[in-house]
Design a protein around this motif. Structure first.
Motif, PDB file in Angstrom:
ATOM      1  N   ALA A 233       7.742  63.054  11.702  1.00 44.62           N
ATOM      2  CA  ALA A 233       6.507  62.812  11.986  1.00 44.62           C
ATOM      3  C   ALA A 233       6.902  61.383  12.737  1.00 44.62           C
ATOM      4  CB  ALA A 233       5.545  62.690  11.113  1.00 44.62           C
ATOM      5  N   THR A 234       6.533  61.492  14.114  1.00 43.35           N
ATOM      6  CA  THR A 234       6.618  60.387  15.221  1.00 43.35           C
ATOM      7  C   THR A 234       5.103  60.058  15.798  1.00 43.35           C
ATOM      8  OG1 THR A 234       8.881  60.897  15.181  1.00 43.35           O
ATOM      9  CG2 THR A 234       8.079  59.106  16.775  1.00 43.35           C
ATOM     10  N   ILE A 235       4.923  58.858  15.784  1.00 42.83           N
ATOM     11  CA  ILE A 235       3.527  58.496  16.669  1.00 42.83           C
ATOM     12  C   ILE A 235       4.158  57.871  17.839  1.00 42.83           C
ATOM     13  CG2 ILE A 235       1.884  56.975  16.981  1.00 42.83           C
ATOM     14  CD1 ILE A 235       1.171  57.401  13.905  1.00 42.83           C
ATOM     15  N   TYR A 236       3.787  58.449  18.993  1.00 45.89           N
ATOM     16  CA  TYR A 236       4.120  58.013  20.385  1.00 45.89           C
ATOM     17  C   TYR A 236       2.906  57.372  21.141  1.00 45.89           C
ATOM     18  CZ  TYR A 236       8.432  60.514  20.070  1.00 45.89           C
ATOM     19  OH  TYR A 236       9.882  61.012  19.754  1.00 45.89           O
ATOM     20  N   GLN A 237       3.307  56.401  21.767  1.00 41.40           N
ATOM     21  CA  GLN A 237       2.478  55.829  22.970  1.00 41.40           C
ATOM     22  C   GLN A 237       2.815  56.490  24.090  1.00 41.40           C
ATOM     23  OE1 GLN A 237       0.106  52.906  22.453  1.00 41.40           O
ATOM     24  NE2 GLN A 237      -0.476  53.531  24.096  1.00 41.40           N
TER      25      GLN A 237
ATOM     26  N   ARG B  86      -2.116  58.215  22.749  1.00 39.17           N
ATOM     27  CA  ARG B  86      -1.200  58.188  21.635  1.00 39.17           C
ATOM     28  C   ARG B  86      -0.929  59.553  21.183  1.00 39.17           C
ATOM     29  NH1 ARG B  86      -3.702  53.495  18.202  1.00 39.17           N
ATOM     30  NH2 ARG B  86      -5.319  54.941  18.591  1.00 39.17           N
ATOM     31  N   VAL B  87      -0.047  60.033  20.535  1.00 40.72           N
ATOM     32  CA  VAL B  87       0.185  61.437  20.015  1.00 40.72           C
ATOM     33  C   VAL B  87       1.029  61.406  18.712  1.00 40.72           C
ATOM     34  CG1 VAL B  87       2.127  61.956  21.512  1.00 40.72           C
ATOM     35  CG2 VAL B  87       0.523  63.884  20.457  1.00 40.72           C
ATOM     36  N   LEU B  88       0.570  62.234  17.756  1.00 47.10           N
ATOM     37  CA  LEU B  88       1.736  62.364  16.647  1.00 47.10           C
ATOM     38  C   LEU B  88       2.374  63.699  17.010  1.00 47.10           C
ATOM     39  CD1 LEU B  88       2.396  62.082  13.714  1.00 47.10           C
ATOM     40  CD2 LEU B  88       0.709  63.415  13.069  1.00 47.10           C
ATOM     41  N   ARG B  89       3.845  63.527  16.912  1.00 46.55           N
ATOM     42  CA  ARG B  89       4.677  64.619  17.138  1.00 46.55           C
ATOM     43  C   ARG B  89       5.400  65.144  15.983  1.00 46.55           C
ATOM     44  NH1 ARG B  89       6.467  68.229  20.787  1.00 46.55           N
ATOM     45  NH2 ARG B  89       8.473  68.805  20.823  1.00 46.55           N
ATOM     46  N   LEU B  90       5.379  66.393  15.473  1.00 47.88           N
ATOM     47  CA  LEU B  90       6.106  66.789  14.217  1.00 47.88           C
ATOM     48  C   LEU B  90       6.992  67.636  14.782  1.00 47.88           C
ATOM     49  CD1 LEU B  90       3.105  68.217  12.063  1.00 47.88           C
ATOM     50  CD2 LEU B  90       3.880  65.868  12.226  1.00 47.88           C
ATOM     51  N   GLU B  91       8.786  67.377  14.370  1.00 45.22           N
ATOM     52  CA  GLU B  91       9.698  67.981  14.876  1.00 45.22           C
ATOM     53  C   GLU B  91      10.912  67.870  14.048  1.00 45.22           C
ATOM     54  OE1 GLU B  91      10.754  66.775  18.699  1.00 45.22           O
ATOM     55  OE2 GLU B  91      10.816  64.835  18.639  1.00 45.22           O
ATOM     56  N   PRO B  92      12.125  68.379  13.904  1.00 47.92           N
ATOM     57  CA  PRO B  92      11.778  69.763  13.946  1.00 47.92           C
ATOM     58  C   PRO B  92      11.238  70.188  12.482  1.00 47.92           C
ATOM     59  CG  PRO B  92      14.053  69.339  13.183  1.00 47.92           C
ATOM     60  CD  PRO B  92      13.290  68.021  13.710  1.00 47.92           C
ATOM     61  N   PHE B  93      10.001  70.779  12.776  1.00 45.72           N
ATOM     62  CA  PHE B  93       8.916  70.898  11.456  1.00 45.72           C
ATOM     63  C   PHE B  93       9.012  72.213  10.865  1.00 45.72           C
ATOM     64  CE2 PHE B  93       4.585  71.640   9.858  1.00 45.72           C
ATOM     65  CZ  PHE B  93       4.601  70.372   9.100  1.00 45.72           C
ATOM     66  N   THR B  94       8.981  72.218   9.407  1.00 49.24           N
ATOM     67  CA  THR B  94       8.658  73.511   8.671  1.00 49.24           C
ATOM     68  C   THR B  94       8.160  73.068   7.616  1.00 49.24           C
ATOM     69  OG1 THR B  94      10.883  74.393   9.434  1.00 49.24           O
ATOM     70  CG2 THR B  94       9.934  75.356   7.538  1.00 49.24           C
TER      71      THR B  94
ATOM     72  N   LYS C 262      -1.291  73.443  13.306  1.00 49.64           N
ATOM     73  CA  LYS C 262      -1.259  74.379  14.253  1.00 49.64           C
ATOM     74  C   LYS C 262      -0.261  75.661  13.717  1.00 49.64           C
ATOM     75  CE  LYS C 262      -2.250  71.057  17.770  1.00 49.64           C
ATOM     76  NZ  LYS C 262      -1.577  70.637  18.922  1.00 49.64           N
ATOM     77  N   ALA C 263       0.938  75.148  13.099  1.00 53.87           N
ATOM     78  CA  ALA C 263       1.608  76.086  12.463  1.00 53.87           C
ATOM     79  C   ALA C 263       2.580  75.616  11.521  1.00 53.87           C
ATOM     80  CB  ALA C 263       2.770  76.799  13.884  1.00 53.87           C
ATOM     81  N   ASN C 264       3.044  76.490  10.597  1.00 54.54           N
ATOM     82  CA  ASN C 264       3.818  75.874   9.551  1.00 54.54           C
ATOM     83  C   ASN C 264       5.297  75.907  10.099  1.00 54.54           C
ATOM     84  OD1 ASN C 264       4.127  78.733   9.170  1.00 54.54           O
ATOM     85  ND2 ASN C 264       5.077  78.320   7.072  1.00 54.54           N
TER      86      ASN C 264
ATOM     87  N   ASN D  60       7.903  72.638  16.556  1.00 53.18           N
ATOM     88  CA  ASN D  60       7.316  71.370  16.978  1.00 53.18           C
ATOM     89  C   ASN D  60       6.276  71.327  17.466  1.00 53.18           C
ATOM     90  OD1 ASN D  60      10.157  70.811  16.740  1.00 53.18           O
ATOM     91  ND2 ASN D  60      10.587  70.993  19.153  1.00 53.18           N
ATOM     92  N   GLN D  61       5.316  70.361  17.246  1.00 51.31           N
ATOM     93  CA  GLN D  61       3.907  70.217  17.594  1.00 51.31           C
ATOM     94  C   GLN D  61       3.197  68.878  17.849  1.00 51.31           C
ATOM     95  OE1 GLN D  61       1.818  72.122  14.003  1.00 51.31           O
ATOM     96  NE2 GLN D  61       4.014  72.413  13.662  1.00 51.31           N
TER      97      GLN D  61
END
Length: 125
Positions: free
Chosen positions: A32-36, A42-50, A85-87, A90-91
């Motif tokens: 989980a990464t928070i980006y400016q 700002r957005v929280l990105r989940l990758e590679p997420f399962t 959004k999905a289990n 990336n989201q």
């Protein structure tokens, strides 16, 4: 015509953490990464997420660094961002502009229906 001089900058990572395994029914993997963003958002990105699939899963931020219970997730301050959004895959999740990120120490995958923490990622700068 004027040349475009405002080329958007790359997103800047503010903090990130890795999701943790709680038990066979409650887990997630990935970062989980928070980006400016260049536009100030700002957005929280989940990758590679399962994640283990479950009912009524939401993504939130908690003031607790590694909550394992509903009480731990909520008692130190909790904000729900959006339904998961999905289990898998990336989201991105938008973070409200007025949210003070310094109050939050982890990203939580949370089952609202059963008040269960599925996984947490402690955010490090």
């Amino acid at each position: 015509q004027e040349a475009a001089t405002n080329v958007p900058a790359e997103p800047v990572a503010l903090s990130s953490g890795s999701f943790t395994f709680i038990d066979n029914l409650h887990w997630a993997e990935g970062t989980a990464t928070i980006y400016q963003l260049a536009d100030g958002g700002r957005v929280l990105r989940l990758e590679p997420f399962t994640a283990q699939n479950g009912p009524d899963l939401f993504v939130g931020l908690s003031g607790h660094p590694m909550p394992r219970s509903s009480a731990e997730a909520h008692d130190s301050g909790y904000v729900e961002l959006e339904r998961l959004k999905a289990n898998q895959g990336n989201q991105n999740y938008a973070i409200p502009a007025d949210l003070d990120l310094s109050a939050f120490q982890s990203v939580v995958i949370y089952c609202k229906a059963f008040s269960v923490v599925f996984s947490t990622a402690e955010l490090m700068n």
